[in-house]
Every structure is written in structure tokens, then in C-alpha cells.
Design a protein around this motif. Structure first.
Motif, PDB file in Angstrom:
ATOM      1  N   ASP A  18     -11.803 -38.683 -10.125  1.00  0.00           N
ATOM      2  CA  ASP A  18     -11.859 -38.317 -11.527  1.00  0.00           C
ATOM      3  C   ASP A  18     -10.988 -39.208 -12.396  1.00  0.00           C
ATOM      4  OD1 ASP A  18     -12.001 -34.861 -10.605  1.00  0.00           O
ATOM      5  OD2 ASP A  18     -13.616 -36.254 -10.983  1.00  0.00           O
ATOM      6  N   ASP A 156     -18.192 -31.322  -3.421  1.00  0.00           N
ATOM      7  CA  ASP A 156     -17.677 -29.980  -3.181  1.00  0.00           C
ATOM      8  C   ASP A 156     -18.223 -29.018  -4.235  1.00  0.00           C
ATOM      9  OD1 ASP A 156     -16.117 -30.339  -5.514  1.00  0.00           O
ATOM     10  OD2 ASP A 156     -14.364 -30.953  -4.355  1.00  0.00           O
ATOM     11  N   ARG A 158     -16.996 -27.927  -6.937  1.00  0.00           N
ATOM     12  CA  ARG A 158     -16.785 -28.390  -8.317  1.00  0.00           C
ATOM     13  C   ARG A 158     -17.935 -29.287  -8.760  1.00  0.00           C
ATOM     14  NH1 ARG A 158     -11.379 -31.401  -8.857  1.00  0.00           N
ATOM     15  NH2 ARG A 158     -12.473 -32.530  -7.242  1.00  0.00           N
ATOM     16  N   ASP A 159     -18.477 -30.050  -7.827  1.00  0.00           N
ATOM     17  CA  ASP A 159     -19.591 -30.930  -8.166  1.00  0.00           C
ATOM     18  C   ASP A 159     -20.846 -30.139  -8.508  1.00  0.00           C
ATOM     19  OD1 ASP A 159     -18.336 -33.516  -7.902  1.00  0.00           O
ATOM     20  OD2 ASP A 159     -18.226 -33.076  -5.761  1.00  0.00           O
ATOM     21  N   LYS A 161     -20.821 -27.332 -10.148  1.00  0.00           N
ATOM     22  CA  LYS A 161     -20.586 -26.983 -11.560  1.00  0.00           C
ATOM     23  C   LYS A 161     -20.866 -28.173 -12.470  1.00  0.00           C
ATOM     24  CE  LYS A 161     -19.387 -22.713 -11.700  1.00  0.00           C
ATOM     25  NZ  LYS A 161     -20.372 -21.791 -12.237  1.00  0.00           N
ATOM     26  N   ARG A 162     -20.415 -29.340 -12.066  1.00  0.00           N
ATOM     27  CA  ARG A 162     -20.673 -30.546 -12.856  1.00  0.00           C
ATOM     28  C   ARG A 162     -22.167 -30.812 -12.973  1.00  0.00           C
ATOM     29  NH1 ARG A 162     -15.988 -33.612  -9.723  1.00  0.00           N
ATOM     30  NH2 ARG A 162     -14.260 -32.909 -11.002  1.00  0.00           N
TER      31      ARG A 162
END
Length: 188
Positions: A18, A156, A158-159, A161-162
Motif C-alpha cells: 500500500d 486477503d 481486505r482485498d 473489500k477493495r
């Protein structure tokens, strides 16, 4: 698409996926009042592909029991999928994600392909990630998915969600097509 360096020197970059901010701009100027849905979706897919370190990212439209590759972004010299190609929906990972048989993020398609009854073509895939694309009126357009042919252990939750955020952006762009075929330009 071009990447431009900031006008002022930035602080030393952080390490990690990031870290760093990139300005993204179109290769050519838009005419006043012109929006190219194909270009905008293509640029969105490229940003998703690069930021998530995926080899292929696509938007697949679901219609008439099939999944059509509407938009494709790939870093591969010979991508395994191409714009306009289609598959029977029931034979796809997309359908299995939609109906809950598979999660949005699959670390190794190879490990689950046989148990899911997927074709031999799927055994070439390593990591896969996919989420539905719902138009602003709630209708399902299709799926936003990405995959690698080589293992990618950096993906993961979080990806997911992205990718959902990117799917919402893609849906807004697609709805701007104003009922015209995807890839055409809309002048207002």
C-alpha cells in the motif's frame, strides 16, 4: 495510461503493497462532454490489477445463462481470456461465488477445482478473487474478478473489500452507458 510523478518530492517511500501514491491519467484528452465508458472501466481495471498484483482482471457480464468477458486488463503477453469470449455461467467460478459455493477470495483454484467440478482450464489458475457488480438500480450486471496463473499469497480479506469498492465504481460507470452497448461513447 500514464503515471506521473508528483510535482514536489515526496517523503521516502514506505515499504509494502500500500506504500506510495501514483497519479493516474488518461493517455489522451477527452473532448468536452465526452465520456468513454470502455476507457474509464479499462483504467479502473488496470489500477485494480496493478494495486492487487494480479495478472488478469475482468468485468464479466451475465446474460442468457452465460458470462461474457466485457472488459479485460492483463499484464500477460497472451492472456488466457479475451474480450467478447463467453462461457456457460454454470461452468464458471463466478456462478459459484454468486450462489455461495465458493468464497470471494480463493488462494488456490488448483486446490479446489476438482472438488468443485470445474473444467481442466481452471486448474491453470492459482489465486482468484471476485465480487458481484450490481448496477445502481440493484440489478446484477455481472462479476468483477481477478486471478493469477502463479501463486499470489498477498491477497486477503481486505482485498475483497477493495474489490467491492471497485465493483461499485465499475457499476456507476456502466450505468452511465445510458442503455447503449458497453464500449461506446456517451455524449451529453
Amino acid at each position: 495510461m500514464t503515471t506521473a510523478a508528483p510535482a514536489h518530492p515526496a517523503p521516502a517511500p514506505e515499504h509494502g503493497r500500500d506504500a506510495g501514491v501514483h497519479l493516474v491519467s488518461a493517455d489522451a484528452a477527452f473532448l468536452a462532454g465526452e465520456v468513454s465508458v470502455a476507457r474509464a472501466v479499462g483504467e479502473l481495471l488496470q489500477v485494480v490489477r496493478e494495486s492487487m498484483q494480479l495478472e488478469v482482471v475482468f468485468v464479466g457480464k451475465i446474460a442468457q445463462g452465460r458470462r461474457f468477458f466485457s472488459y479485460v486488463s492483463s499484464s500477460l503477453a497472451k492472456p488466457p481470456i479475451e474480450h467478447g469470449a463467453s462461457n456457460a455461467l454454470e461452468e464458471t467460478i463466478c456462478q459459484r461465488i454468486l450462489d455461495g459455493r465458493l468464497p470471494a477470495w480463493i488462494p488456490s483454484v488448483q486446490a479446489i477445482a476438482e472438488g468443485q467440478g470445474l473444467s481442466a482450464d481452471h486448474k491453470a489458475l492459482a489465486a482468484h478473487i471476485g465480487v458481484p457488480v450490481h448496477l445502481p438500480d440493484g440489478r446484477l450486471y455481472g462479476m468483477l474478478c481477478g486471478f493469477n496463473l502463479q501463486a499470489n499469497t498477498t491477497l486477503d480479506a481486505r482485498d475483497v473489500k477493495r474489490l467491492e469498492i471497485a465493483a461499485t465504481a465499475a457499476a456507476r460507470l456502466l450505468s452511465q452507458a445510458d442503455g447503449r452497448e458497453e464500449g461506446t461513447e456517451t455524449r451529453r
